[in-house]
Design a protein around this motif. Structure first.
Motif, PDB file in Angstrom:
ATOM      1  N   GLY A  82     -23.795  36.079  86.518  1.00  0.00           N
ATOM      2  CA  GLY A  82     -23.093  35.249  87.478  1.00  0.00           C
ATOM      3  C   GLY A  82     -22.341  36.058  88.518  1.00  0.00           C
ATOM      4  O   GLY A  82     -22.039  37.241  88.317  1.00  0.00           O
ATOM      5  N   ARG A  83     -22.037  35.403  89.640  1.00  0.00           N
ATOM      6  CA  ARG A  83     -21.335  36.085  90.728  1.00  0.00           C
ATOM      7  C   ARG A  83     -19.885  36.376  90.345  1.00  0.00           C
ATOM      8  O   ARG A  83     -19.362  37.467  90.564  1.00  0.00           O
ATOM      9  N   ARG A  84     -19.207  35.360  89.785  1.00  0.00           N
ATOM     10  CA  ARG A  84     -17.790  35.481  89.481  1.00  0.00           C
ATOM     11  C   ARG A  84     -17.515  36.562  88.425  1.00  0.00           C
ATOM     12  O   ARG A  84     -16.621  37.397  88.623  1.00  0.00           O
ATOM     13  N   PRO A  85     -18.220  36.590  87.288  1.00  0.00           N
ATOM     14  CA  PRO A  85     -17.969  37.668  86.319  1.00  0.00           C
ATOM     15  C   PRO A  85     -18.225  39.058  86.898  1.00  0.00           C
ATOM     16  O   PRO A  85     -17.473  39.995  86.616  1.00  0.00           O
ATOM     17  N   THR A  86     -19.284  39.180  87.716  1.00  0.00           N
ATOM     18  CA  THR A  86     -19.579  40.487  88.309  1.00  0.00           C
ATOM     19  C   THR A  86     -18.451  40.932  89.234  1.00  0.00           C
ATOM     20  O   THR A  86     -18.031  42.101  89.217  1.00  0.00           O
ATOM     21  N   LEU A  87     -17.955  39.999  90.049  1.00  0.00           N
ATOM     22  CA  LEU A  87     -16.844  40.322  90.941  1.00  0.00           C
ATOM     23  C   LEU A  87     -15.604  40.744  90.154  1.00  0.00           C
ATOM     24  O   LEU A  87     -14.934  41.726  90.502  1.00  0.00           O
ATOM     25  N   LEU A  88     -15.284  39.999  89.110  1.00  0.00           N
ATOM     26  CA  LEU A  88     -14.092  40.313  88.319  1.00  0.00           C
ATOM     27  C   LEU A  88     -14.205  41.688  87.664  1.00  0.00           C
ATOM     28  O   LEU A  88     -13.270  42.497  87.707  1.00  0.00           O
ATOM     29  N   VAL A  89     -15.350  41.963  87.047  1.00  0.00           N
ATOM     30  CA  VAL A  89     -15.544  43.262  86.404  1.00  0.00           C
ATOM     31  C   VAL A  89     -15.468  44.384  87.431  1.00  0.00           C
ATOM     32  O   VAL A  89     -14.814  45.428  87.211  1.00  0.00           O
ATOM     33  N   ALA A  90     -16.130  44.203  88.578  1.00  0.00           N
ATOM     34  CA  ALA A  90     -16.157  45.249  89.607  1.00  0.00           C
ATOM     35  C   ALA A  90     -14.757  45.521  90.152  1.00  0.00           C
ATOM     36  O   ALA A  90     -14.348  46.684  90.309  1.00  0.00           O
ATOM     37  N   SER A 121     -16.590  50.374  93.134  1.00  0.00           N
ATOM     38  CA  SER A 121     -16.259  49.745  94.414  1.00  0.00           C
ATOM     39  C   SER A 121     -17.494  49.175  95.092  1.00  0.00           C
ATOM     40  O   SER A 121     -17.405  48.192  95.828  1.00  0.00           O
ATOM     41  N   ASN A 122     -18.660  49.754  94.848  1.00  0.00           N
ATOM     42  CA  ASN A 122     -19.889  49.267  95.470  1.00  0.00           C
ATOM     43  C   ASN A 122     -20.493  48.101  94.699  1.00  0.00           C
ATOM     44  O   ASN A 122     -21.342  47.375  95.225  1.00  0.00           O
ATOM     45  N   ALA A 123     -20.061  47.899  93.447  1.00  0.00           N
ATOM     46  CA  ALA A 123     -20.690  46.900  92.584  1.00  0.00           C
ATOM     47  C   ALA A 123     -20.398  45.472  93.021  1.00  0.00           C
ATOM     48  O   ALA A 123     -21.131  44.546  92.649  1.00  0.00           O
ATOM     49  N   SER A 124     -19.349  45.259  93.797  1.00  0.00           N
ATOM     50  CA  SER A 124     -19.001  43.891  94.187  1.00  0.00           C
ATOM     51  C   SER A 124     -19.832  43.376  95.360  1.00  0.00           C
ATOM     52  O   SER A 124     -19.883  42.170  95.593  1.00  0.00           O
ATOM     53  N   ARG A 125     -20.478  44.261  96.109  1.00  0.00           N
ATOM     54  CA  ARG A 125     -21.148  43.829  97.340  1.00  0.00           C
ATOM     55  C   ARG A 125     -22.287  42.841  97.103  1.00  0.00           C
ATOM     56  O   ARG A 125     -22.362  41.812  97.784  1.00  0.00           O
ATOM     57  N   PRO A 126     -23.223  43.107  96.181  1.00  0.00           N
ATOM     58  CA  PRO A 126     -24.284  42.104  95.963  1.00  0.00           C
ATOM     59  C   PRO A 126     -23.734  40.754  95.537  1.00  0.00           C
ATOM     60  O   PRO A 126     -24.241  39.709  95.960  1.00  0.00           O
ATOM     61  N   ALA A 127     -22.674  40.753  94.722  1.00  0.00           N
ATOM     62  CA  ALA A 127     -22.096  39.489  94.255  1.00  0.00           C
ATOM     63  C   ALA A 127     -21.445  38.721  95.396  1.00  0.00           C
ATOM     64  O   ALA A 127     -21.588  37.495  95.500  1.00  0.00           O
ATOM     65  N   VAL A 128     -20.720  39.418  96.275  1.00  0.00           N
ATOM     66  CA  VAL A 128     -20.075  38.757  97.411  1.00  0.00           C
ATOM     67  C   VAL A 128     -21.118  38.128  98.326  1.00  0.00           C
ATOM     68  O   VAL A 128     -21.006  36.964  98.736  1.00  0.00           O
ATOM     69  N   GLN A 129     -22.156  38.881  98.658  1.00  0.00           N
ATOM     70  CA  GLN A 129     -23.179  38.381  99.577  1.00  0.00           C
ATOM     71  C   GLN A 129     -23.977  37.243  98.961  1.00  0.00           C
ATOM     72  O   GLN A 129     -24.314  36.265  99.637  1.00  0.00           O
ATOM     73  N   ALA A 130     -24.278  37.353  97.660  1.00  0.00           N
ATOM     74  CA  ALA A 130     -24.998  36.270  96.991  1.00  0.00           C
ATOM     75  C   ALA A 130     -24.149  35.013  96.916  1.00  0.00           C
ATOM     76  O   ALA A 130     -24.649  33.894  97.115  1.00  0.00           O
ATOM     77  N   MET A 131     -22.854  35.157  96.628  1.00  0.00           N
ATOM     78  CA  MET A 131     -21.978  33.990  96.556  1.00  0.00           C
ATOM     79  C   MET A 131     -21.862  33.313  97.915  1.00  0.00           C
ATOM     80  O   MET A 131     -21.870  32.074  97.998  1.00  0.00           O
ATOM     81  N   MET A 132     -21.774  34.086  98.976  1.00  0.00           N
ATOM     82  CA  MET A 132     -21.727  33.481 100.312  1.00  0.00           C
ATOM     83  C   MET A 132     -22.997  32.704 100.610  1.00  0.00           C
ATOM     84  O   MET A 132     -22.958  31.608 101.176  1.00  0.00           O
ATOM     85  N   ALA A 133     -24.142  33.260 100.232  1.00  0.00           N
ATOM     86  CA  ALA A 133     -25.398  32.551 100.444  1.00  0.00           C
ATOM     87  C   ALA A 133     -25.451  31.269  99.627  1.00  0.00           C
ATOM     88  O   ALA A 133     -26.030  30.265 100.062  1.00  0.00           O
ATOM     89  N   ASP A 134     -24.835  31.263  98.449  1.00  0.00           N
ATOM     90  CA  ASP A 134     -24.832  30.077  97.593  1.00  0.00           C
ATOM     91  C   ASP A 134     -23.998  28.947  98.189  1.00  0.00           C
ATOM     92  O   ASP A 134     -24.390  27.780  98.130  1.00  0.00           O
ATOM     93  N   ILE A 135     -22.828  29.269  98.728  1.00  0.00           N
ATOM     94  CA  ILE A 135     -21.861  28.228  99.060  1.00  0.00           C
ATOM     95  C   ILE A 135     -21.863  27.829 100.527  1.00  0.00           C
ATOM     96  O   ILE A 135     -21.208  26.849 100.893  1.00  0.00           O
ATOM     97  N   VAL A 136     -22.594  28.548 101.377  1.00  0.00           N
ATOM     98  CA  VAL A 136     -22.616  28.241 102.804  1.00  0.00           C
ATOM     99  C   VAL A 136     -23.975  27.663 103.180  1.00  0.00           C
ATOM    100  O   VAL A 136     -25.022  28.130 102.709  1.00  0.00           O
ATOM    101  N   ARG A 137     -23.985  26.641 104.023  1.00  0.00           N
ATOM    102  CA  ARG A 137     -25.230  26.028 104.469  1.00  0.00           C
ATOM    103  C   ARG A 137     -26.094  27.050 105.212  1.00  0.00           C
ATOM    104  O   ARG A 137     -25.567  27.940 105.886  1.00  0.00           O
TER     105      ARG A 137
END
Length: 436
Positions: A82-90, A121-137
């Motif tokens: 998931g995006r949220r667990p990855t962000l938290l761990v990173a 510090s680099n581990a959060s980037r895929p999660a941030v970009q994927a989450m934005m793609a999920d929640i934005v039209r």
């Protein structure tokens, strides 16, 4: 510009994006406001610790290598856990490793922890970009990625100014402040952001996505390769340009004056330029921005004063403003919904590799052939990338259907949850471009 027109422009730029997006945007801004270590690491190692410039370069390379290692792993985690667990761990890991780095004294320990900081510090980037793609039209994604890129640069501009004052007081304070700000980001994610990963339903026929799937996707991997070329060019602003200006007799203050134009223009122009490019042909934008970046750096060969260096920075900064959100949007369009993390991880890898290779490349070219050859090479690489985008994007797939899979129903404790992707499309006003 009249105040009413300016207010309308700002309102149209920020309207229609869900609340989850703005909490994620806030997390990004806070993270970049506290990004002190990257700014003063070289000075910390050479001036405060007394190490050589070669050792400082080695530490920087290990930091970049950590980002290369974590890019793909973080992409897999984003899809699997998931995006949220990855962000938290990173973010928690980044805070811990940055704080630890401030207390390291032995050169081997500093190098090892710097590698760890690069990974986390680099581990959060895929999660941030994927989450934005999920929640934005889909029709709002270029605007969303652009606003996020603006927040990154605004935060970095502020932190760069603050880093100098903090370093005069205490380098250790800079490490601890960055660690604290990163923990604040983790708290924002924990308290305000729900999981956004789309839930796979039984009737879906989309096959499972693994790293092998990404590697076999010829068009996407070609885009990753072109992204690597463009990233090599843009990296020269921080690795080739200061070396070349130093060899030409300019001071560190001269370089600082020239490169400051980059941050100022991004903060000033990112939003209005995004309004201009938001619904334009991405293929044309990628071609133009790649060529403009190459020749913007190519013009540096003719710079003989700080003013001319500043003009060349203006040229390639405009290319950066156009390229960054457009390229990220293309990655989303080429990614299957349930493989966004892995695809974003591979895309992040292209930039991490460029950050690792660009210092070596620029040093070798300048030492053996001279700075003029480096700038000519940038022009060639930018042209090749532009031609590549023109060929690959001929049959770019249409934006995915707005009826995306439902997202996971798990909520953060006390989270303020906006509409789901489907609800947002059903209730929000549609633009002319979307109707077309």
């Amino acid at each position: 510009m009249p105040a009413a027109v300016l207010r309308r422009a700002v309102r149209e730029t920020v309207s229609g994006l869900p609340r989850e997006y703005w909490w994620l945007w806030t997390s990004t801004l806070v993270n970049r406001l506290g990004a002190f270590v990257a700014t003063f690491m070289a000075l910390y190692l050479t001036l405060d610790r007394g190490y050589s410039a070669s050792y400082a370069g080695l530490v920087a390379s290990l930091h970049g290598l950590g980002g290369v290692v974590s890019s793909l792993a973080a992409g897999v985690m984003t899809d699997r856990f998931g995006r949220r667990p990855t962000l938290l761990v990173a973010q928690v890991s980044t805070a811990a490793s940055v704080a630890l780095l401030g207390f390291m004294h032995h050169p081997v320990a500093i190098a090892a922890v710097a590698f760890l900081v690069g990974m986390t510090s680099n581990a959060s980037r895929p999660a941030v970009q994927a989450m934005m793609a999920d929640i934005v039209r889909p029709e709002d994604r270029v605007r969303a990625f652009s606003l996020n890129y603006w927040a990154i640069n605004l935060g970095f501009a502020v932190s760069s100014m603050g880093a100098g004052f903090i370093a005069e007081y205490s380098y250790l304070a800079g490490f601890l402040i960055e660690a604290g700000m990163t923990l604040v980001c983790a708290l924002v994610v924990f308290a305000k952001l729900p999981e956004s990963r789309p839930v796979r339903v039984a009737k879906e026929t989309e096959p499972a996505v693994g790293l092998g799937t990404v590697l076999r996707d010829g068009r996407f991997m070609s885009v990753v390769g072109l992204s690597f070329l463009v990233a090599l060019v843009f990296q020269q602003g921080s690795v080739g340009l200061p070396v070349a200006m130093g060899r030409a007799g300019f001071t560190a203050a001269d370089y600082g004056t020239a490169i400051a134009v980059n941050g100022i223009l991004i903060v000033a122009l990112q939003i209005p330029v995004t309004r201009f490019i938001e619904h334009r042909d991405p293929k044309r934008l990628l071609v133009i921005s790649s060529v403009l970046a190459g020749y913007g750096f190519g013009l540096t060969a003719f710079a003989g004063s700080v003013g001319v260096f500043m003009l060349t920075v203006c040229v390639w900064t405009l290319a950066e403003i156009v390229n960054a959100p457009t390229q990220t949007g293309i990655v989303v369009r080429l990614s299957p919904v349930h493989g966004r993390g892995r695809y974003q991880g591979m895309y992040t890898l292209s930039w991490a590799l460029a950050a690792l290779i660009a210092p070596v490349m620029s040093g070798v070219v300048i030492d053996r052939f001279g700075a003029a050859w480096l700038w000519a090479l940038c022009a060639v690489v930018g042209t090749v990338a532009g031609l590549g985008y023109g060929l690959l994007m001929r049959r770019l797939p249409a934006e995915e259907s707005v009826q995306e899979p439902v997202r996971e129903s798990s909520r953060a404790p006390g989270a303020e949850v906006g509409p789901t992707a489907t609800e947002a499309v059903a209730t929000a006003p549609r633009t002319e471009a979307a109707r077309a």
